[in-house]
Design a protein around this motif. Sequence first.
Motif, PDB file in Angstrom:
ATOM      1  N   GLN A  21       1.028  -1.277  -0.045  1.00  0.00           N
ATOM      2  CA  GLN A  21      -0.024   0.128  -0.124  1.00  0.00           C
ATOM      3  C   GLN A  21       0.933   1.255  -0.079  1.00  0.00           C
ATOM      4  O   GLN A  21       2.009   1.408   0.608  1.00  0.00           O
ATOM      5  CB  GLN A  21      -0.884   0.198   1.222  1.00  0.00           C
ATOM      6  N   HIS A  22       0.138   2.459  -0.631  1.00  0.00           N
ATOM      7  CA  HIS A  22       1.098   3.692  -0.725  1.00  0.00           C
ATOM      8  C   HIS A  22       0.266   4.669   0.168  1.00  0.00           C
ATOM      9  O   HIS A  22      -0.870   4.888   0.085  1.00  0.00           O
ATOM     10  CB  HIS A  22       1.055   3.948  -2.055  1.00  0.00           C
ATOM     11  N   PHE A  23       1.000   5.436   1.248  1.00  0.00           N
ATOM     12  CA  PHE A  23       0.586   6.224   1.978  1.00  0.00           C
ATOM     13  C   PHE A  23       0.596   7.751   1.618  1.00  0.00           C
ATOM     14  O   PHE A  23       0.436   8.492   2.640  1.00  0.00           O
ATOM     15  CB  PHE A  23       0.868   5.892   3.401  1.00  0.00           C
ATOM     16  N   GLY A  24       1.039   7.996   0.490  1.00  0.00           N
ATOM     17  CA  GLY A  24       1.001   9.220   0.005  1.00  0.00           C
ATOM     18  C   GLY A  24       2.173  10.026  -0.328  1.00  0.00           C
ATOM     19  O   GLY A  24       2.118  10.820  -1.208  1.00  0.00           O
ATOM     20  N   TYR A  25       3.028  10.039   0.765  1.00  0.00           N
ATOM     21  CA  TYR A  25       4.401  10.698   0.606  1.00  0.00           C
ATOM     22  C   TYR A  25       5.034  10.707  -0.835  1.00  0.00           C
ATOM     23  O   TYR A  25       5.263   9.276  -1.277  1.00  0.00           O
ATOM     24  CB  TYR A  25       5.325  10.655   1.671  1.00  0.00           C
TER      25      TYR A  25
END
Length: 394
Positions: free
Chosen positions: A257-261
């Motif tokens: 998963q990718h948390f945005g940064y």
Amino acid sequence: MTYQKSILGALALGLLLSCSSDENKLQPIDAVDGSNRVDISKDSAEVKLETIQLPEDFSIEVWAANVPNARSMTISEEGIVFVGNRQEKQVYALIDENGDGKANYRYTLAEGLNSPNGVAYKDGDLYVAEISRILKFPDIKNNLSDPSFEVVYDGYPTEGHHGWKFIDFGPDGKLYVPVGAPCNICDPEEDVFATITRIDVKATSIEPEIVAHGVRNSVGFDFHPDTKNLWFTDNGRDQMGDNIPECELNEITETGQHFGYPYWHAGDVKDPEFGDAGDEQSAYIAPKAKMGPHVAPLGMRFYEGSLFPASYSKSIFVAKHGSWNRSKKSGYVVSNVQLNGSEVSGESDFASGWLDDESQEVWGRPVDVQELPDGSLLISDDMAGCIYRITYKQ
């Protein structure tokens, strides 16, 4: 017959209560002599515990003084507490020899290390994370007076910016190792930056696996007691003003998963420099909770003890280290995050007072939290160079 059953029942209940009582007590730990052992039982810390505010019936005291730059903590089955640091070069072991709730001895396990912030204990061995290396101290509890280490892996980046690490073993037996962004805000070319990785420390050829992307700088995480999902704190970027973005508490539910940064922060703040280079907001995982702007949440643990009231069971204690350049300081507290299943239902300050809000003077900075075998809570403080213990009067 009824009388006999009553007597047997009373004896069984008494035995159960006695065993339960023993489980909730700190046990003495043998403190072997050695040239690396220092008696800290009479040392004091320059602290102002009278200013610390806690919920009713809780109390705080210094558990261990003279622990320079005390940062991340891990603990053995017996209650030996291992402590790393970021600004110094040592790793320590602390022992409460007589089980009275205060540390008596400090062992220096290694010197000359490169920001050995992260520590993790498993199967009798101590693992330490430097900026680019993972070390292993075999059978550490039986070698406190004569410790030695071997290099498990030395392939992590050497960049110092957000290079210090928090580590812990997961339910899968693998060691989880974050790799911070090598900057305040940038889009690193190497995929390993701004991630959380994991490694198999028993493998003959170790290759880090990326578990989560878009994590700017996580210096604390824990695994949910029921779901076993990894929850982690993340520090938001600087130089966007006093109030944005907020720091984060996140949950990993799927690998990768990718948390945005660096494209999105706190779930809904588009980065002014890199936002257009990323995907839409919905492509990234939003935090489970926003923790406040620039509060620097570091160590966190799910509470699994029985000393504190039942309302704290499986809640999260988070050490907010505090802002470094906000015009009005924020953080400098230990907060408690309440959950309803896997959703955050509320957050409140649990321990505060290291910051005088009116004068803006600071005398301590919480870094990590660690539960002792009796259910009391340790808090490390890298500014005051000590570790506190919070207990509850039942």
